[in-house]
Motif scaffolding. Structure first.
Motif, PDB file in Angstrom:
ATOM      1  N   SER A 153       0.850  -1.176   0.000  1.00  0.00           N
ATOM      2  CA  SER A 153       0.000   0.000   0.000  1.00  0.00           C
ATOM      3  C   SER A 153       0.894   1.237   0.000  1.00  0.00           C
ATOM      4  O   SER A 153       1.928   1.273   0.663  1.00  0.00           O
ATOM      5  CB  SER A 153      -0.947  -0.015   1.187  1.00  0.00           C
ATOM      6  N   VAL A 154       0.497   2.202  -0.798  1.00  0.00           N
ATOM      7  CA  VAL A 154       1.226   3.459  -0.912  1.00  0.00           C
ATOM      8  C   VAL A 154       0.316   4.550  -0.384  1.00  0.00           C
ATOM      9  O   VAL A 154      -0.853   4.623  -0.772  1.00  0.00           O
ATOM     10  CB  VAL A 154       1.621   3.747  -2.375  1.00  0.00           C
ATOM     11  N   LEU A 155       0.831   5.364   0.494  1.00  0.00           N
ATOM     12  CA  LEU A 155       0.071   6.489   1.008  1.00  0.00           C
ATOM     13  C   LEU A 155       0.998   7.690   1.034  1.00  0.00           C
ATOM     14  O   LEU A 155       1.957   7.735   1.807  1.00  0.00           O
ATOM     15  CB  LEU A 155      -0.461   6.188   2.415  1.00  0.00           C
ATOM     16  N   VAL A 156       0.738   8.642   0.158  1.00  0.00           N
ATOM     17  CA  VAL A 156       1.560   9.840   0.029  1.00  0.00           C
ATOM     18  C   VAL A 156       0.670  11.048   0.238  1.00  0.00           C
ATOM     19  O   VAL A 156      -0.456  11.086  -0.273  1.00  0.00           O
ATOM     20  CB  VAL A 156       2.219   9.901  -1.370  1.00  0.00           C
ATOM     21  N   ALA A 157       1.167  12.035   0.960  1.00  0.00           N
ATOM     22  CA  ALA A 157       0.416  13.259   1.221  1.00  0.00           C
ATOM     23  C   ALA A 157       1.169  14.465   0.671  1.00  0.00           C
ATOM     24  O   ALA A 157       2.331  14.371   0.277  1.00  0.00           O
ATOM     25  CB  ALA A 157       0.196  13.409   2.726  1.00  0.00           C
ATOM     26  N   GLU A 158       0.492  15.584   0.676  1.00  0.00           N
ATOM     27  CA  GLU A 158       1.059  16.831   0.158  1.00  0.00           C
ATOM     28  C   GLU A 158       2.413  17.161   0.784  1.00  0.00           C
ATOM     29  O   GLU A 158       3.358  17.528   0.086  1.00  0.00           O
ATOM     30  CB  GLU A 158       0.053  17.951   0.424  1.00  0.00           C
ATOM     31  N   GLY A 159       2.525  17.001   2.091  1.00  0.00           N
ATOM     32  CA  GLY A 159       3.780  17.298   2.777  1.00  0.00           C
ATOM     33  C   GLY A 159       4.935  16.451   2.282  1.00  0.00           C
ATOM     34  O   GLY A 159       6.091  16.888   2.291  1.00  0.00           O
ATOM     35  N   ASP A 160       4.636  15.232   1.829  1.00  0.00           N
ATOM     36  CA  ASP A 160       5.683  14.362   1.299  1.00  0.00           C
ATOM     37  C   ASP A 160       6.279  14.935   0.016  1.00  0.00           C
ATOM     38  O   ASP A 160       7.481  14.818  -0.225  1.00  0.00           O
ATOM     39  CB  ASP A 160       5.134  12.958   1.044  1.00  0.00           C
ATOM     40  N   VAL A 161       5.451  15.560  -0.811  1.00  0.00           N
ATOM     41  CA  VAL A 161       5.946  16.184  -2.042  1.00  0.00           C
ATOM     42  C   VAL A 161       6.944  17.282  -1.683  1.00  0.00           C
ATOM     43  O   VAL A 161       8.022  17.377  -2.282  1.00  0.00           O
ATOM     44  CB  VAL A 161       4.788  16.753  -2.893  1.00  0.00           C
ATOM     45  N   PHE A 162       6.625  18.084  -0.677  1.00  0.00           N
ATOM     46  CA  PHE A 162       7.527  19.166  -0.273  1.00  0.00           C
ATOM     47  C   PHE A 162       8.825  18.626   0.323  1.00  0.00           C
ATOM     48  O   PHE A 162       9.896  19.186   0.096  1.00  0.00           O
ATOM     49  CB  PHE A 162       6.837  20.114   0.716  1.00  0.00           C
TER      50      PHE A 162
END
Length: 189
Positions: A153-162
């Protein structure tokens, strides 16, 4: 123009160009030069319109490299061709996009005209939309597995992009203080 840098955040797309020359970035993107603008005004226009892109002066960033950022909603879809841009500009080019409503999160990295890494994710559906290359330490810290396992499972949020942007080039949410030069605004048409 004595201006203050303004950071930018979500619901946005941007390029980071290593050792970049703003003039070369303008030319590579085919932008019509609209002149210099105060940072806040330029970033607002780039965020709120479909055809404006704000281009920064060179900014200090990761790995001791100066980076030119080109930011604007116009870059969101389908996204720029980082491979062609890196070949044209002769340097590393990175692309980042995040949109918290659909939980769209993307990043790409190219150098010398070759794709080095690509990742795309839509949280609304839980779908990994692109995956090329192996995740580096910054991406694994953001929660990506070492390889694309269909069962993982992959869970990425906006903060991870930054965080990935900060490790690779510049986290745009951290821009503040006196601007090292003017922000230029360009039009895509």
């Amino acid at each position: 123009m004595n201006d203050v840098m303004t950071g930018f955040g979500g619901k946005q797309a941007w390029l980071a160009v290593a050792g970049g020359d703003p003039e070369a970035v303008f030319k590579a993107l085919g932008l019509r030069d609209l002149g210099t603008v105060p940072w806040r005004d330029g970033l607002d226009l780039a965020h709120l319109t479909d055809d404006r892109i704000a281009v920064t002066p060179p900014l200090p960033g990761a790995r001791g490299i100066s980076w030119v950022l080109a930011v604007g909603r116009a870059l969101m879809t389908p996204g720029p061709d980082v491979v062609a841009l890196s070949a044209d500009l002769g340097t590393e080019v990175q692309f980042f996009a995040t949109h918290r409503v659909t939980e769209l999160h993307r990043w790409q990295r190219a150098g010398s005209g070759e794709l080095l890494r690509a990742f795309g994710y839509v949280g609304q559906t839980g779908e990994v939309t692109s995956w090329f290359g192996e995740p580096d330490a910054a991406e694994r810290d953001a929660g990506l597995p070492g390889d694309l396992d269909p069962e993982a499972s992959v869970l990425v949020a906006e903060g991870d992009v930054f965080r990935v942007a900060g490790a690779w080039s510049i986290d745009p949410t951290t821009l503040s203080g006196r601007a090292p030069g003017p922000l230029r605004l360009g039009a895509t048409n």
